[in-house]
Design an enzyme around this catalytic site. Structure first.
Site, mmCIF file in Angstrom:
data_model
loop_
_atom_site.group_PDB
_atom_site.id
_atom_site.type_symbol
_atom_site.label_atom_id
_atom_site.label_comp_id
_atom_site.label_asym_id
_atom_site.label_seq_id
_atom_site.Cartn_x
_atom_site.Cartn_y
_atom_site.Cartn_z
ATOM 1 N N SER A 210 -2.589 2.828 -2.874
ATOM 2 C CA SER A 210 -2.722 2.204 -1.556
ATOM 3 C C SER A 210 -1.395 1.552 -1.175
ATOM 4 O O SER A 210 -0.922 0.634 -1.864
ATOM 5 C CB SER A 210 -3.834 1.151 -1.592
ATOM 6 O OG SER A 210 -4.008 0.544 -0.329
ATOM 7 N N HIS A 290 -9.844 -9.730 -2.766
ATOM 8 C CA HIS A 290 -9.712 -8.729 -1.717
ATOM 9 C C HIS A 290 -10.177 -9.262 -0.368
ATOM 10 O O HIS A 290 -9.621 -8.881 0.676
ATOM 11 C CB HIS A 290 -10.462 -7.441 -2.042
ATOM 12 C CG HIS A 290 -10.097 -6.324 -1.110
ATOM 13 N ND1 HIS A 290 -10.806 -6.052 0.039
ATOM 14 C CD2 HIS A 290 -9.055 -5.450 -1.130
ATOM 15 C CE1 HIS A 290 -10.231 -5.048 0.677
ATOM 16 N NE2 HIS A 290 -9.172 -4.658 -0.008
ATOM 17 N N HIS A 314 -3.641 5.168 2.119
ATOM 18 C CA HIS A 314 -4.112 5.240 0.737
ATOM 19 C C HIS A 314 -4.587 6.649 0.422
ATOM 20 O O HIS A 314 -4.833 7.461 1.309
ATOM 21 C CB HIS A 314 -5.182 4.176 0.426
ATOM 22 C CG HIS A 314 -6.570 4.501 0.880
ATOM 23 N ND1 HIS A 314 -7.423 3.551 1.388
ATOM 24 C CD2 HIS A 314 -7.300 5.649 0.880
ATOM 25 C CE1 HIS A 314 -8.589 4.106 1.683
ATOM 26 N NE2 HIS A 314 -8.530 5.377 1.380
#
Length: 346
Positions: A210, A290, A314
């Site tokens: 990513s 996250h 990603h």
């Protein structure tokens, strides 16, 4: 509006998408499109590991793999990145991509022996390869005009796709998800081959790369990214590096992409191996690290709107057991998938 799943890979669903058929994403995103004749791709990570400044042996190894990439059967694209791992070792990783399995196989045997078949003084080397069917793989890009990673070897890019900007979009973009839960099966095992250590992972191991590219940003946007977003991203990447095993992340590398001359570019990416797509999804949806990354990114994008020049992408693969190869020579025990074996045996 297109589906992220190409027409030739669409099938009757036995597992439903996370959004209704009339879902409209709030902003555009795009996916790589391969020629229908491409049934598999290869992503091969060749790593050099050392302490301190790169030695002559490390430099020779890096030059050797570049020469091999340029030889007959070499990859259609490769790039290189650097990171410092949890044990304080420097790692330089060259990532190469193929869309022709036969070409890769013919090339790989000699490259493998040269890379992990002989000891070089003061350094470790490793190879991590996935060769997934295209049904087990997806990509996503925030903008057109600059492909990265495996998408560079694709035939082109899609138009705007539907399956993004919601939790579960990553899974919905993988063609196999139409009929398969892609649950993990088995556990990682260590195989000793002289000084070389091979890891036999397990079915439905998950890989994500990513990336971020801020090379097009101008003064104010660059400052906003580097001051407000990147430190939060780094915090999350460091958590996965140091404590990810507890949530199903076997290993994580937050890497700075290197330019052709070896200098650090204005690109980075996180690359991690996960027990399953489901464990990756759980971290993305609910883990505080996250959630914080997502919040910082949304604030950044909402502040700048369509004028934002930061590029995001990603690639995610859920690989079958026979689509994986992991081999390590003179690397420390927490390198790559060796960490997964150590965790199981602990």
């Amino acid at each position: 509006m297109e589906s992220a799943i190409p027409v030739h890979l669409e099938t009757t669903r036995t597992r439903h998408k996370r959004v209704p058929d009339d879902y409209q994403p709030p902003y555009p995103s795009f996916v790589a499109r391969y020629k229908p004749a491409v049934s598999r791709v290869v992503m091969a990570y060749f790593g050099v590991q050392y302490r301190g400044t790169a030695s002559t042996a490390a430099k020779e190894a890096l030059a050797d793999i570049v020469e091999r990439f340029s030889a007959e059967g070499g990859p259609s694209h490769w790039d290189r990145a650097h990171y410092v791992d949890q044990a304080g070792f420097e790692n330089v990783v060259s990532v190469a991509y193929w869309d022709d399995i036969a070409r890769f196989d013919a090339w790989f045997a000699a490259a493998r022996e040269a890379w992990t078949g002989k000891t070089r003084e003061g350094i470790g080397t490793f190879i991590e390869v996935l060769r997934p069917s295209v049904e087990r793989h997806e990509t996503l890009f925030s903008s057109l005009g600059r492909s990265e990673g495996v998408a560079v070897i694709a035939d082109g890019m899609s138009g705007e796709v539907q399956e993004h900007a919601y939790w579960g979009g990553m899974r919905d973009r993988i063609p196999l998800s139409q009929t398969d839960a892609m649950a993990p099966g088995g556990g990682p095992e260590l195989i000793r081959d002289g000084a070389r250590l091979r890891v036999k992972a397990h079915d439905n191991l998950c890989l994500i790369r990513s990336g971020q590219d801020w090379s097009d940003t101008e003064t104010s946007e660059r400052k906003l990214y580097l001051d407000d977003v990147e430190p939060v991203l780094r915090e999350g990447m460091d958590f996965l590096r140091d404590a990810g095993l507890g949530i199903g992340c076997y290993t994580n590398r937050y890497m700075q992409v290197l330019s052709v001359d070896g200098s650090v570019s204005e690109k980075s990416y996180g690359q991690s191996w996960w027990k399953s797509l489901a464990t990756l999804e759980r971290w993305a949806e609910s883990h505080p690290t996250h959630v914080k990354i997502f919040g910082a990114a949304m604030k950044y994008l909402s502040t700048l709107g369509p004028s934002a020049k930061l590029r995001l992408y990603h690639e995610v693969t859920v690989a079958a057991a026979d689509e994986q190869f992991f081999e390590y020579l003179n690397c420390h025990s927490k390198t790559g998938m060796l960490a997964a074996v150590e965790a199981v045996s602990a």
